[in-house]
Design a protein around this motif. Structure first.
Motif, PDB file in Angstrom:
ATOM      1  N   PHE A 112      -0.759   3.588   0.458  1.00  0.00           N
ATOM      2  CA  PHE A 112      -0.612   2.180   0.088  1.00  0.00           C
ATOM      3  C   PHE A 112      -0.333   2.057  -1.406  1.00  0.00           C
ATOM      4  N   ASP A 113       0.826   1.554  -1.746  1.00  0.00           N
ATOM      5  CA  ASP A 113       1.175   1.290  -3.140  1.00  0.00           C
ATOM      6  C   ASP A 113       2.472   0.496  -3.161  1.00  0.00           C
ATOM      7  N   GLY A 114       2.505  -0.593  -3.926  1.00  0.00           N
ATOM      8  CA  GLY A 114       3.708  -1.421  -3.988  1.00  0.00           C
ATOM      9  C   GLY A 114       4.598  -1.108  -5.171  1.00  0.00           C
ATOM     10  N   ASP A 115       4.227  -0.082  -5.947  1.00  0.00           N
ATOM     11  CA  ASP A 115       4.973   0.244  -7.164  1.00  0.00           C
ATOM     12  C   ASP A 115       6.087   1.239  -6.866  1.00  0.00           C
ATOM     13  N   LYS A 116       7.020   1.357  -7.808  1.00  0.00           N
ATOM     14  CA  LYS A 116       8.119   2.305  -7.684  1.00  0.00           C
ATOM     15  C   LYS A 116       7.893   3.500  -8.608  1.00  0.00           C
ATOM     16  N   LEU A 117       8.605   4.586  -8.307  1.00  0.00           N
ATOM     17  CA  LEU A 117       8.463   5.830  -9.067  1.00  0.00           C
ATOM     18  C   LEU A 117       9.345   5.778 -10.310  1.00  0.00           C
ATOM     19  N   PHE A 118       8.709   5.864 -11.473  1.00  0.00           N
ATOM     20  CA  PHE A 118       9.439   5.862 -12.734  1.00  0.00           C
ATOM     21  C   PHE A 118       9.286   7.205 -13.437  1.00  0.00           C
ATOM     22  N   GLN A 119      10.018   7.346 -14.524  1.00  0.00           N
ATOM     23  CA  GLN A 119      10.066   8.630 -15.210  1.00  0.00           C
ATOM     24  C   GLN A 119       8.690   9.099 -15.675  1.00  0.00           C
TER      25      GLN A 119
END
Length: 394
Positions: free
Chosen positions: A205-212
């Motif tokens: 469960f996580d609504g965030d996106k993968l960033f650098q």
């Protein structure tokens, strides 16, 4: 069925655990990639094929000492045939995709008591000349063993547990549904460890996106092209760990209200790896209402005199003990003087925090022994100290 037969039969399981490449095909036992010398003194690889005598769903004593071989006739170091096992040389197809060229015979006085004894005897005779020329060659190649449908949540068999003789202990972790809430750093390392257990389904469960910046405190190594796609974390890690575990279930949203928290109702265990206090308070209240055990993790890091210090925390809540939660877990959204909130790259702390949490989870379900029953553990970086508190009474 072939893997089940191997698992239930002590002799076949021993062969597989030692690294031999086994296959059951139409009632035959195949052992592949057996090194041998041909008449030109070249190292080649062949296949031994044995009849398979069963007593129900396990092997019993082999009905014959004779064995088939696919490949050239094995030779001594000088290129002459190993005649002491020579029986017949006739090309024949035993079943679809299984062709042999030779039949060998090496009979001990009492015959072979099991298939481990039979196969290792022939392998030693056939492979010894090749190993005399190149000691590195071996029939023990530990080939990948694919899991059969419905047999396991893994894409391939957990040979680590079988080799260590802890299959029954590992099955204590075969829970139906486990949730990991938050994949910012520690949660991804929790996933890395839980994905190597026989949990049926691991919900992310996580609504965030993968960033650098996430790449520097999470397991694995995303490519620059993958980062440019800016995928949801749950989707990226689902694709990564689905190469090994078939039950990774992504949920690309936050658990933060009365509706979304209901997704946790069917969970057997939950790892809380988020730092949003308000959402955490709601989740914990509902998990207690649902009667679900959980572990909450936290990291507090501070910059002092150009070095980092801080504390890692693992707080456990079970049906037997929950009263300590309010004094151990912060429900504030204000991180104060916690430099961790500034995205300092500390993958090792995330990994350690996750490892402590997963070890405690395994203790709860009997995988590890647990003398103290601690429900709160802290690790202090500068003093390298580990403190256990809130022991389960009785």
């Amino acid at each position: 069925m072939s893997q089940q037969l191997i698992s239930r039969s002590i002799d076949l399981k021993r062969l597989q655990d030692e690294g031999f490449d086994l296959e059951i095909n139409s009632g035959y036992l195949l052992v592949k990639n057996i090194p041998y010398l041909n008449s030109n003194r070249e190292i080649k690889y062949g296949m031994l094929v044995s009849e398979l005598t069963l007593a129900g769903d396990v092997t019993t004593k082999p009905s014959t000492h004779v064995i088939e071989f696919g490949g050239d006739h094995p030779c001594h170091k000088d290129g002459t045939e190993i005649t002491q096992i020579k029986h017949a040389s006739t090309r024949k197809q035993l079943t679809q995709g299984v062709e042999v060229q030779h039949t060998f015979s090496s009979k001990p006085p009492q015959g072979y008591s099991n298939y481990y004894e039979k196969l290792t005897t022939y392998i030693a005779i056939i492979s010894s000349p090749a190993q005399a020329i190149d000691p590195a060659v071996t029939a023990k190649n530990f080939s990948v063993i694919q899991s059969e449908e419905g047999e396991s949540p893994f894409c391939y068999r957990d040979t680590a547990s079988s080799r260590a003789g802890i299959n029954l202990i590992s099955q204590k972790l075969a829970l139906e549904d486990v949730a990991i809430i938050g994949l910012g750093g520690t949660g991804t390392y929790v996933l890395d460890l839980v994905a190597k257990t026989p949990v049926k389904r691991v919900h992310l469960f996580d609504g965030d996106k993968l960033f650098q910046h996430n790449a520097f405190r999470s397991p694995g190594a995303p490519s620059i092209d993958e980062l440019r796609e800016i995928p949801y974390k749950v989707i990226y890690f689902k694709e990564l760990y689905s190469k090994m575990h078939q039950g990774i279930v992504p949920h690309a949203f936050y658990i933060e209200d009365e509706i979304s928290v209901n997704y946790l109702k069917e969970m057997k265990f939950v790892f809380l790896c988020l730092d949003r206090g308000t959402a955490k308070k709601l989740i914990i209240e509902k998990l207690e209402e649902f009667g679900i055990p959980f572990i909450d993790v936290g990291i507090g890091v501070n910059l002092v005199d150009e070095s980092l210090g801080g504390i890692l925390r693992v707080t456990t809540s079970t049906i037997e003990q929950r009263e300590h939660i309010n004094k151990r877990v912060s429900f504030s959204d204000n991180n104060g003087n916690n430099d961790y909130a500034q995205n300092i790259q500390i993958a090792d702390l995330n990994a350690l925090n996750a490892a402590l949490a997963v070890i405690k989870w395994k203790k709860i379900f009997g995988f590890y022994r647990d003398f103290n029953g601690e429900h709160n553990t802290t690790y202090t970086i500068d003093g390298n100290t580990l403190i256990n508190e809130d022991q389960l009474e009785g």
